[in-house]
Design a protein around this motif. Structure first.
Motif, PDB file in Angstrom:
ATOM      1  N   PRO A  37       0.869  -1.049   0.059  1.00  0.00           N
ATOM      2  CA  PRO A  37      -0.045   0.037   0.138  1.00  0.00           C
ATOM      3  C   PRO A  37       0.864   1.219   0.169  1.00  0.00           C
ATOM      4  N   PRO A  38       0.338   2.428  -0.102  1.00  0.00           N
ATOM      5  CA  PRO A  38       1.170   3.706  -0.010  1.00  0.00           C
ATOM      6  C   PRO A  38       1.681   3.940   1.157  1.00  0.00           C
ATOM      7  N   ALA A  39       2.915   4.149   1.130  1.00  0.00           N
ATOM      8  CA  ALA A  39       3.674   4.673   2.433  1.00  0.00           C
ATOM      9  C   ALA A  39       3.045   5.758   3.041  1.00  0.00           C
ATOM     10  N   LEU A  67       1.042   0.567  -8.640  1.00  0.00           N
ATOM     11  CA  LEU A  67       1.924   1.102  -7.364  1.00  0.00           C
ATOM     12  C   LEU A  67       1.783   2.625  -7.161  1.00  0.00           C
ATOM     13  N   THR A  68       1.989   2.841  -5.707  1.00  0.00           N
ATOM     14  CA  THR A  68       1.643   4.314  -5.572  1.00  0.00           C
ATOM     15  C   THR A  68       3.081   5.273  -4.998  1.00  0.00           C
ATOM     16  N   THR A  69       3.037   6.246  -5.516  1.00  0.00           N
ATOM     17  CA  THR A  69       4.244   7.216  -5.138  1.00  0.00           C
ATOM     18  C   THR A  69       3.543   8.192  -4.343  1.00  0.00           C
ATOM     19  N   SER A  70       4.085   8.599  -3.028  1.00  0.00           N
ATOM     20  CA  SER A  70       3.696   9.214  -2.057  1.00  0.00           C
ATOM     21  C   SER A  70       4.453  10.494  -1.949  1.00  0.00           C
ATOM     22  N   SER A  71       3.929  11.662  -1.542  1.00  0.00           N
ATOM     23  CA  SER A  71       4.736  12.824  -1.477  1.00  0.00           C
ATOM     24  C   SER A  71       3.997  13.790  -0.431  1.00  0.00           C
ATOM     25  N   LEU A  72       4.729  14.339   0.511  1.00  0.00           N
ATOM     26  CA  LEU A  72       4.388  15.040   1.549  1.00  0.00           C
ATOM     27  C   LEU A  72       5.387  16.386   1.538  1.00  0.00           C
ATOM     28  N   ARG A  73       4.425  17.541   1.505  1.00  0.00           N
ATOM     29  CA  ARG A  73       4.991  18.899   1.310  1.00  0.00           C
ATOM     30  C   ARG A  73       4.973  19.435   2.805  1.00  0.00           C
ATOM     31  N   ILE A  93      10.181  10.306   7.324  1.00  0.00           N
ATOM     32  CA  ILE A  93      10.152   8.970   7.550  1.00  0.00           C
ATOM     33  C   ILE A  93       8.923   8.591   6.639  1.00  0.00           C
ATOM     34  N   SER A  94       9.295   7.412   6.007  1.00  0.00           N
ATOM     35  CA  SER A  94       8.479   6.718   4.994  1.00  0.00           C
ATOM     36  C   SER A  94       7.996   5.181   5.766  1.00  0.00           C
ATOM     37  N   ARG A  95       6.771   4.971   5.892  1.00  0.00           N
ATOM     38  CA  ARG A  95       6.585   3.573   6.895  1.00  0.00           C
ATOM     39  C   ARG A  95       5.201   3.097   6.117  1.00  0.00           C
ATOM     40  N   ILE A  96       5.207   1.644   6.149  1.00  0.00           N
ATOM     41  CA  ILE A  96       4.179   0.882   6.176  1.00  0.00           C
ATOM     42  C   ILE A  96       4.026   0.157   7.351  1.00  0.00           C
ATOM     43  N   PRO A  97       3.187   0.505   8.223  1.00  0.00           N
ATOM     44  CA  PRO A  97       2.861   0.108   9.635  1.00  0.00           C
ATOM     45  C   PRO A  97       3.118  -1.410   9.895  1.00  0.00           C
ATOM     46  N   GLY A  98       4.264  -1.787  10.666  1.00  0.00           N
ATOM     47  CA  GLY A  98       4.477  -3.405  10.799  1.00  0.00           C
ATOM     48  C   GLY A  98       5.244  -3.941   9.984  1.00  0.00           C
ATOM     49  N   ILE A  99       5.596  -3.174   8.846  1.00  0.00           N
ATOM     50  CA  ILE A  99       6.355  -3.955   7.605  1.00  0.00           C
ATOM     51  C   ILE A  99       7.624  -3.241   7.054  1.00  0.00           C
ATOM     52  N   TYR A 100       7.446  -1.846   7.086  1.00  0.00           N
ATOM     53  CA  TYR A 100       8.424  -1.201   6.650  1.00  0.00           C
ATOM     54  C   TYR A 100       8.829   0.057   7.269  1.00  0.00           C
ATOM     55  N   GLN A 101      10.035   0.535   7.347  1.00  0.00           N
ATOM     56  CA  GLN A 101      10.253   2.002   7.863  1.00  0.00           C
ATOM     57  C   GLN A 101      11.699   2.443   7.393  1.00  0.00           C
ATOM     58  N   GLN A 102      11.963   3.512   6.598  1.00  0.00           N
ATOM     59  CA  GLN A 102      13.070   4.198   6.033  1.00  0.00           C
ATOM     60  C   GLN A 102      13.081   5.566   6.340  1.00  0.00           C
ATOM     61  N   GLU A 103      14.251   6.243   6.259  1.00  0.00           N
ATOM     62  CA  GLU A 103      14.259   7.559   6.502  1.00  0.00           C
ATOM     63  C   GLU A 103      15.021   8.146   5.628  1.00  0.00           C
TER      64      GLU A 103
END
Length: 152
Positions: A37-39, A67-73, A93-103
């Protein structure tokens, strides 16, 4: 069964400049590419969550591959209270709860990228001064004239 496709690499912070002045407007965008899913994206400044008033709603763009590209301004004025020794550290911080987190980290600096020494060194070799004469020769000429002046 839940299908997950992790983002393509770490998130990226776009818009970081090489130098800021205190109270400059900062305009950054964090991008996390192609996931399902989207991050979920968030920002921290100096380890503290940012004010929600500084954020625009997250944008999720789905590609033709599903697949989804997410952006936050993030937009804010670089207030002196945010600076620690002339810098503010921004973390996305980009996360998919319980599965993925990168910074991704960006440093907003108010310090000059070049610091001249007052103890010596002078101009770098090859630097040209008045009338295109190399600086070292200008200094030498100045001292010669200064030394000869009392004799005229």
């Amino acid at each position: 069964m839940r299908v997950v496709d992790l983002p393509d690499g770490r998130p990226v912070i776009k818009g970081v400049k090489s130098q800021y002045l205190p109270v400059d407007w900062v305009d950054l965008t964090c991008v996390s590419r192609r996931s399902k899913p989207p991050a979920q994206l968030s920002f921290l400044i100096n380890t503290q969550p940012v004010s929600t008033g500084w954020l625009e709603p997250q944008v999720n763009q789905m590609g033709h591959d599903g697949l989804t590209t997410s952006s936050l301004r993030l937009r804010f004025s670089l207030q002196p209270r945010l600076l620690q020794e002339g810098d503010a550290k921004v973390l996305c911080i980009s996360r998919i709860p319980g599965i993925y987190q990168q910074e991704a980290e960006g440093v907003l600096t108010t310090r000059s990228p070049y610091h001249a020494s007052v103890l010596g060194g002078g101009a770098p070799p090859g630097t040209r001064g008045w009338l295109g004469v190399p600086v070292a020769q200008c200094i030498s000429i100045h001292y010669v004239f200064h030394w000869l002046l009392p004799y005229f």
